[in-house]
Each structure stands twice: as structure tokens, then as C-alpha cells.
Design an enzyme around this catalytic site. Structure first.
Site, PDB file in Angstrom:
ATOM      1  N   GLU A 143      18.365  39.559 104.849  1.00 54.34           N
ATOM      2  CA  GLU A 143      19.049  40.613 105.597  1.00 54.34           C
ATOM      3  C   GLU A 143      18.280  41.932 105.469  1.00 54.34           C
ATOM      4  O   GLU A 143      18.026  42.407 104.365  1.00 54.34           O
ATOM      5  CB  GLU A 143      20.467  40.811 105.069  1.00 54.34           C
ATOM      6  CG  GLU A 143      21.222  41.930 105.763  1.00 54.34           C
ATOM      7  CD  GLU A 143      22.376  42.467 104.930  1.00 54.34           C
ATOM      8  OE1 GLU A 143      22.686  43.661 105.076  1.00 54.34           O
ATOM      9  OE2 GLU A 143      22.929  41.698 104.125  1.00 54.34           O
ATOM     10  N   ARG A 193      13.305  44.510 101.670  1.00 59.03           N
ATOM     11  CA  ARG A 193      13.163  43.161 102.202  1.00 59.03           C
ATOM     12  C   ARG A 193      12.218  43.130 103.400  1.00 59.03           C
ATOM     13  O   ARG A 193      11.518  42.132 103.612  1.00 59.03           O
ATOM     14  CB  ARG A 193      14.535  42.600 102.552  1.00 59.03           C
ATOM     15  CG  ARG A 193      15.384  42.367 101.312  1.00 59.03           C
ATOM     16  CD  ARG A 193      16.805  41.995 101.636  1.00 59.03           C
ATOM     17  NE  ARG A 193      17.605  41.868 100.419  1.00 59.03           N
ATOM     18  CZ  ARG A 193      18.911  41.712 100.413  1.00 59.03           C
ATOM     19  NH1 ARG A 193      19.580  41.662 101.551  1.00 59.03           N
ATOM     20  NH2 ARG A 193      19.570  41.614  99.274  1.00 59.03           N
ATOM     21  N   ARG A 213      16.504  42.082  95.490  1.00 51.81           N
ATOM     22  CA  ARG A 213      17.762  42.702  95.050  1.00 51.81           C
ATOM     23  C   ARG A 213      17.427  43.697  93.950  1.00 51.81           C
ATOM     24  O   ARG A 213      17.142  43.307  92.812  1.00 51.81           O
ATOM     25  CB  ARG A 213      18.741  41.640  94.542  1.00 51.81           C
ATOM     26  CG  ARG A 213      19.278  40.730  95.625  1.00 51.81           C
ATOM     27  CD  ARG A 213      20.211  39.668  95.065  1.00 51.81           C
ATOM     28  NE  ARG A 213      21.422  40.242  94.512  1.00 51.81           N
ATOM     29  CZ  ARG A 213      22.521  40.518  95.223  1.00 51.81           C
ATOM     30  NH1 ARG A 213      22.542  40.288  96.513  1.00 51.81           N
ATOM     31  NH2 ARG A 213      23.580  41.019  94.645  1.00 51.81           N
ATOM     32  N   SER A 266      22.234  45.827 108.880  1.00 54.26           N
ATOM     33  CA  SER A 266      23.605  45.546 109.286  1.00 54.26           C
ATOM     34  C   SER A 266      24.008  46.634 110.272  1.00 54.26           C
ATOM     35  O   SER A 266      23.878  47.823 109.966  1.00 54.26           O
ATOM     36  CB  SER A 266      24.565  45.553 108.097  1.00 54.26           C
ATOM     37  OG  SER A 266      24.319  44.456 107.251  1.00 54.26           O
TER      38      SER A 266
END
Length: 432
Positions: free
Chosen positions: A358, A400, A286, A361
Site C-alpha cells: 500500500e 514503500r 513498516r 489511501s
């Protein structure tokens, strides 16, 4: 506006339910319906006053033409009535403009209702659609225990969070040496694959957008607090390439023969909320600035369902070639976001932290964004323009994906095997 007024009038119950399902206050829907009703009533009143004013004005002319003196009592009375009507019209017009402004703002704050088959709820309601690959265990049978990516990066001297914090603050990593080459290689390989194999047109957009662009894709007013603002110039740093790329065709009518339009773009992305409240502050899971390659599609409405599946498979193919185990989730109403009608998340397995992360998306907004940006097409020559459907998906989020590569491909000696597709870009097969 986002939810069309006609749809709001005809299908208020569904809009209200969609708002509640996404965790928003349905009172905003009722307020919008009330304002729309009041606006239409006042508009009818103004139209009637204007018709009467037209008659009075015509009466002045007829009286004078019929022989009445310009300053006669008859003419003066008509003029006074016309003047009074003009004042009443100006007053009602001003109120009407206020109502229209308030209504437009409310419509921007009503979320896009989810598709009927989307599960209602929060994180617990997400549905795993499919999986690929076997998650690598943190500890292998020979006793090799995989480290989290931040320990690997520090030992290999490929990410420097300490100096990044000195330069800009926490959440702004510095990539070094082979670490920088890995980041750049991922970006280049993603872009090359999307353009050469999937037919995307590459875009290199600005990384700042104006307020109208941010409003068009739904970042404003929903995510305004999450964006970095260049206050002096009224610009926003992009949270995703979706924002500038989708706005390429704002206020345009597309040629039906050009659909589907498929763009891919790389940008650095900036998000203020990353790492909030001490969550995931170690490593690069993050961060406030990260790199991402984005896919943006403009489609005919009847083709957008298939387009979402196709785009999701394109993102999956990248993970498969990298050899990273992943799963595809259909996101629930409260997990999918304000503007999406349907959303799939791709989560990759990171064995060093033993978590699903994740990395993409993929979303269908249907006509929600297109209505805000007035992006239309003509189904055929001479036909009335209709709204397109817009879609977007990450292919992929770099930070990520990068972390998952380090944790999956680490070796007992602390080195990292470079996934085969990336070797031509890094010109090496191992980071050590």
C-alpha cells in the site's frame, strides 16, 4: 460530535448497522440514543422549572407592589419556593451538563457509516477496481533473481537501519548519499507535479498538533494509542499531514466560490504501531517515521464523489509515470478505517518481496470530519451555512514507493536505474 444528533435520531438503524459493519460494538449507538432521550427529558424539566421560577420571582415583586411587606409571610413563602426551585434547577443543570459531556464523548466514538455499496467484511471482501502495468517477476527468464530492497540498500550503502536504531530505536531509518537524494527527489517531484499539473496549493504545516486538532480529524479517540505524544506540552507528532492541513479551516465558514479547496503538503509522519509484533521489521515497509505527501480537499457535498475519483487518478498518475505496476482496491467496511465513508487503496507491486504494498489511501469522509471541526460554507449569499465534505489521499507514501523502485529498477550488477521523472532531481540516471 461526528455523527449528527438529528441523523442519529432519524436513522438509528442505519447508524447501528454501519457501526457493526465496521467491527465496532453497536451498544455505543444504543447508549447514545438513551443518553440523548434522557438529556432532552431533563432539558424539558429544567425549562419548566425555570418558567415556574420566573413566575414565583414575579409574584414576589407583585406582592410587594400590591402592598405586602417585604418580610411578610406571603412574600417569604414565595421567596422560599423560588429558592427551592433555584436549587432544583442547579442540581438538574449539573446533571444535564454531565449527560451532555457523556453524549458528546459517545458521539465521537461512533464510526462514520460506510457508503451503501461498500463491501461488508474484512480483507477478504476488498474489491480490485482496476490494475495498471504488468507485475515484474522476481526471477526473469535469463535467471536474474531480484533481491529485496533491504539487501540492495545495504550493498549500495544508501539506507542505514543499524545506525538509525542506535540514534532513535528500531523503525527510524537513516538515508544516506544517493539514497537520501532519492527520498528528497521523490518528495520534490510529487509536490511539483501536484501543484503545477493538478492545481493544488502547497502547504508546509507544523509536524505537531494539539489535542483539538487530533480530535477533529478522528485520530482521537480512535487512534490515540498509535500517536507519539509530547507529554510535557500536550502535543502529538503528526501521523499524516491530513491532520494539520484539514484543521486549517476548523471553525470557519468558507466562501462557496473558493470551493473546491485543494491542498498538498509534505510532512514526516510518525506512528507508534509500525512493525509491531515483529512484522515487516526488515527494510522500510513498516517504520515509525516515514515521509509522505498528502492531498487534502474541501468540497461541496454534491461534488465529493467525483472529487474522490479525480484525486485517486492524480495519485495513480504518479505511479504510472514511475513505471510501477499497481492495483486499486475498494476497501471493505472493516478495512477502511473509523472515519472514512469510502476508501480506495493503491497498492504497488514490489518484485523483490513479491508483494503488493500500500502506497496510497484515498478517502471521502463526507461531513464526518467537518462536523467535528465545524467547517462550513454558504451555498449562496444569505443562505444557512452547511457542512463541507472533506477528502484526503496520499500522493504518495515514500517508504514503500522507495522500496518498490529499488526492487523494480534493480540491475543484475546491483545498481538501480533511476526512473526518468526523478533524474533531474537526482542529477543521475543510476545509483551504483
Amino acid at each position: 460530535m461526528s455523527v449528527g444528533l438529528q441523523r442519529l435520531r432519524e436513522d438509528a438503524d442505519a447508524i447501528r448497522k454501519g457501526t457493526i459493519d465496521k467491527g465496532e460494538d453497536a451498544a455505543i449507538v444504543d447508549r447514545a440514543i438513551s443518553l440523548d432521550s434522557e438529556r432532552r427529558s431533563i432539558q424539558a424539566e429544567v425549562d419548566g422549572l425555570r418558567a415556574t421560577l420566573k413566575q414565583k420571582s414575579a409574584g414576589v415583586g407583585s406582592a410587594i407592589k400590591g402592598g405586602a411587606a417585604a418580610d411578610s409571610r406571603e412574600v417569604e413563602a414565595l421567596r422560599l419556593e423560588a429558592r427551592d426551585l433555584g436549587g432544583r434547577i442547579a442540581d438538574r443543570d449539573s446533571h444535564l451538563q454531565d449527560l451532555e459531556s457523556d453524549l458528546a464523548d459517545l458521539l465521537l466514538r461512533i464510526p462514520n457509516p460506510a457508503d451503501p455499496d461498500v463491501p461488508v467484511g474484512g480483507e477478504e471482501a476488498n474489491v480490485t477496481i482496476r490494475t495498471w502495468g504488468d507485475p515484474v517477476p522476481r526471477t526473469s527468464g535469463d535467471g536474474f533473481e531480484r533481491k529485496p530492497h533491504w539487501e540492495l540498500a545495504e550493498a549500495l550503502d544508501i539506507i542505514d537501519n543499524v545506525r538509525g536504531a542506535k540514534i532513535a530505536g528500531t523503525g527510524f531509518p537513516v538515508y544516506k548519499g544517493a539514497g537520501s537524494a532519492l527520498e528528497r527527489g521523490l518528495i520534490q517531484w510529487f509536490m511539483d507535479t501536484l501543484t503545477a499539473e493538478f492545481g493544488f496549493t502547497e502547504i508546509w504545516p507544523p509536524v505537531v498538533v494539539n489535542e483539538e486538532s487530533a480530535r477533529g480529524t478522528g485520530q482521537i479517540p480512535d487512534k490515540e494509542d498509535q500517536m507519539y505524544v509530547v507529554t510535557r506540552d500536550g502535543l502529538y507528532l503528526v501521523p499524516t499531514a491530513e491532520v494539520p492541513v484539514t484543521n486549517l479551516h476548523r471553525d470557519e465558514i468558507l466562501d462557496a466560490a473558493s470551493l473546491p479547496v485543494r491542498y498538498c503538503a509534505y510532512t514526516p509522519c510518525f506512528r507508534r504501531e509500525a512493525g509491531a509484533a515483529g512484522k515487516d521489521t526488515r527494510g522500510i515497509l513498516r517504520v515509525h517515521e516515514f515521509d509522505k505527501v498528502e492531498m487534502v480537499l474541501f468540497e461541496r457535498p454534491e461534488a465529493s464523489n467525483d472529487a474522490l475519483e479525480w484525486m485517486t487518478r492524480a495519485a495513480e498518475s504518479l505511479l504510472q509515470r514511475l513505471g510501477l505496476a499497481y492495483r486499486v482496491l475498494l476497501m471493505s467496511t472493516r478495512e477502511m478505517g473509523f472515519v472514512q465513508a469510502r476508501k480506495y487503496d493503491l497498492e504497488v507491486w514490489a518484485p523483490g518481496v513479491e508483494r503488493w504494498l500500500e502506497v496510497s489511501s484515498c478517502s471521502n469522509f463526507r461531513d464526518y470530519q467537518a462536523r467535528r471541526m465545524a467547517i462550513r460554507y454558504r451555498p449562496e449569499a444569505g443562505a444557512k451555512p452547511e457542512l463541507v465534505h472533506t477528502l484526503n489521499g496520499s500522493a504518495l507514501g515514500m517508504a514503500r514507493t522507495y522500496a518498490a523502485i529499488l526492487e523494480t529498477y534493480q540491475q543484475p550488477d546491483g545498481s538501480i536505474d533511476v526512473p526518468e521523472p526523478l533524474r533531474p532531481y537526482l542529477r543521475r540516471d543510476r545509483i551504483s
